[in-house]
Design an enzyme around this catalytic site. Structure first.
Site, PDB file in Angstrom:
ATOM      1  CG  ASP A 239      -9.295  -8.207   7.072  1.00  0.00           C
ATOM      2  OD1 ASP A 239      -8.347  -7.416   7.175  1.00  0.00           O
ATOM      3  OD2 ASP A 239     -10.153  -8.131   6.176  1.00  0.00           O
TER       4      ASP A 239
ATOM      5  CB  VAL B  13      -0.963  -0.008   1.211  1.00  0.00           C
ATOM      6  CG1 VAL B  13      -1.799   1.266   1.238  1.00  0.00           C
ATOM      7  CG2 VAL B  13      -1.855  -1.245   1.176  1.00  0.00           C
TER       8      VAL B  13
ATOM      9  CE  LYS C 198     -10.659  -5.017   5.654  1.00  0.00           C
ATOM     10  NZ  LYS C 198     -10.423  -6.062   4.657  1.00  0.00           N
TER      11      LYS C 198
ATOM     12  N   GLY D  50     -10.530  -1.323   1.056  1.00  0.00           N
ATOM     13  CA  GLY D  50      -9.538  -0.819   0.102  1.00  0.00           C
ATOM     14  C   GLY D  50      -9.975   0.398  -0.688  1.00  0.00           C
TER      15      GLY D  50
ATOM     16  N   GLY E  67      -1.056 -15.864  -4.401  1.00  0.00           N
ATOM     17  CA  GLY E  67      -0.890 -14.586  -3.701  1.00  0.00           C
ATOM     18  C   GLY E  67      -2.190 -13.968  -3.216  1.00  0.00           C
TER      19      GLY E  67
ATOM     20  CD  GLU F 297      -1.282 -11.567   4.796  1.00  0.00           C
ATOM     21  OE1 GLU F 297      -0.325 -11.769   5.554  1.00  0.00           O
ATOM     22  OE2 GLU F 297      -1.880 -10.493   4.704  1.00  0.00           O
TER      23      GLU F 297
ATOM     24  CE  LYS G 114      -6.672  -4.604   7.528  1.00  0.00           C
ATOM     25  NZ  LYS G 114      -6.504  -5.330   6.344  1.00  0.00           N
TER      26      LYS G 114
HETATM   27  N1  HSE Z   1      -6.500  -9.206   3.868  1.00  0.00           N
HETATM   28  C1  HSE Z   1      -7.430  -8.264   3.354  1.00  0.00           C
HETATM   29  C2  HSE Z   1      -8.372  -8.974   2.384  1.00  0.00           C
HETATM   30  C3  HSE Z   1      -6.714  -7.139   2.633  1.00  0.00           C
HETATM   31  O1  HSE Z   1      -8.174 -10.148   2.068  1.00  0.00           O
HETATM   32  O2  HSE Z   1      -9.342  -8.373   1.986  1.00  0.00           O
HETATM   33  C4  HSE Z   1      -7.241  -5.777   2.882  1.00  0.00           C
HETATM   34  O3  HSE Z   1      -7.731  -5.489   4.118  1.00  0.00           O
END
Ligand code: HSE
Length: 430
Positions: free
Chosen positions: A202, A15, A206, A135, A188, A191, A106
């Site tokens: 995650d 980013v 959010k 994003g 990719g 992770e 975040k």
């Molecule tokens: N790991 C997050 C996703 C990336 O897969 O959306 C952005 O927050």
């Protein structure tokens, strides 16, 4: 009149790199369209190779946070390091110096926006975090500046690209979770340690940020029900598809007289719903306001340039607006006293059961559902299980709207019988 603004970027990862490139390459465009002369004054990153790769001039390479903060030409500090270690310390230090901060982080905003916002208020500087959620999709600006006329009643979002990629592939190819995850890692899209994404953390961060803004009260992430995608089987995705449903990891926030409901879990939605068409690593947020009714924002939730789009938009906003907006709610770590959260939420449910093939088995199971006041919409028999010794009948049940507590009681009771086991439970949003 053209305004001059200096920026420092902390962290040149995906980013940060995208942000650097965008600011440098679009400099003249912003000068022309926004009447603002934004220059990257300093960049802080441990990797010399990364600086070389991006062509950062020698005079812009900082070696410490102190050097960045001592530079009077730095008005805005962009934090793109991530996590809550160095990133938190650097953001706090920048705010203490009275520098406006733009962050894509975040976890930091979800867990510490109350502290950081307090610091920003004390110094009269800005704290912007459009890139922290979904994003490149301008959901935060939309909530702040486009939908203020509304009481937001409901939001449903696909806010994690990794899990959406995996579920899309499982849905199209029928491969199991483990294989699909490996493929996603190879390409990719996931992770090496995918826990944060696949276990729903995650999405929870959010949803905490977005629902706090949408409902004008702090929705701490601890108050959000969370279930990830690791326990899902391709079999259920396929059965759901046959019945007209698509499986998505949804972040759901609702506000009603009963209180606030906030949850992240795999969810079957009708395949005709606009969110069902959001595939691969794309994200979307579907909002319902009392004035606008339904609205959906769709786009890339991750990636260098899409996320840079959000970071740089915040930089431009900070550079071109003298009024600073802080949270519309009392921003604290925990929920405000008096705000109710609905723990025992209502939903429809998809259940897969293995049932003994004998007289009265189905009657017994429907009796248990009836006992807990659960009404069934569809009961479909799918042949036999693969159990060689004693094959069982595979049963798919879709319930009407009921409560989480009722369905959990019913599942426990069914599992106590010798007749059946509930092998899968997936919430359905109609
Ligand atoms: N790991 C997050 C996703 C990336 O897969 O959306 C952005 O927050």
């Amino acid at each position: 009149m053209v305004k001059k603004v200096g920026v420092a970027i902390l962290g040149l990862g995906v980013v940060g790199g995208g942000t650097y490139k965008t600011l440098v390459e679009h400099h003249d465009f912003y000068l022309k369209t926004q009447k603002v002369d934004i220059t990257v004054q300093l960049v802080l990153d441990l990797s010399k190779e990364r600086m070389d790769e991006l062509g950062v001039p020698q005079e812009c390479r900082a070696t410490s946070i102190e050097e960045v903060l001592a530079n009077p030409q730095v008005d805005i500090v962009v934090e793109t390091i991530g996590g809550i270690g160095a990133a938190k310390n650097f953001v706090q230090a920048a705010l203490r110096e009275g520098k406006t901060v733009v962050t894509s982080n975040k976890e930091l905003i979800c867990k510490y926006s109350h502290e950081l916002e307090d610091m920003a208020k004390r110094k009269g500087c800005g704290l912007y975090y459009e890139a922290s959620c979904v994003g490149g999709v301008p959901i935060i600006r939309t909530l702040l500046d486009g939908l203020q006329a509304n009481r937001i009643e409901k939001m449903m979002g696909i806010v994690n690209g990794t899990t959406n990629y995996i579920l899309t592939k499982m849905s199209n190819g029928g491969a199991n979770y483990e294989e699909t995850l490996k493929e996603a890692q190879r390409l990719g899209f996931a992770e090496f340690d995918p826990t944060n994404d696949v276990e729903g953390f995650d999405s929870t961060y959010k949803l905490s940020i977005l629902s706090s803004m949408a409902f004008h009260t702090k929705v701490p992430y601890m108050n959000i029900f969370r279930e990830g995608i690791t326990g899902l089987s391709g079999e259920d995705i396929a059965y759901g598809k046959e019945m007209g449903y698509t499986l998505k990891l949804l972040a759901i926030g609702k506000q009603s007289e009963k209180g606030i409901e906030a949850r992240v879990h795999p969810t079957f939605i009708p395949s005709s719903h606009p969110l069902a068409g959001v595939n691969d690593s794309f994200n979307a947020v579907y909002l319902t306001g009392d004035t606008v009714e339904d609205i959906m924002l769709y786009g890339r939730g991750a990636g260098a340039l899409p996320t840079a789009s959000a970071v740089v938009s915040d930089v431009i906003h900070a550079a071109t607006h003298s009024d600073i907006k802080y949270s519309t709610f009392k921003n604290k770590e925990t929920a405000e006293r008096g705000v109710k959260f609905v723990a025992d939420f209502s939903s429809a449910y998809y259940l897969r059961l293995s049932v003994e093939d004998r007289a009265g088995a189905l009657a017994k199971i429907s009796g248990i559902f009836a006992k807990y006041g659960i009404s069934l919409v569809e009961v479909v028999q799918k042949g036999k299980t693969n159990d060689k010794e004693e094959p069982k009948v595979l049963l798919i049940i879709i319930t009407h709207q009921t409560t989480e507590r009722a369905v959990n009681h019913a599942v426990a009771k069914i599992n106590e019988t010798e007749l059946a086991t509930v092998d899968a439970l997936i919430r359905v949003e109609k």
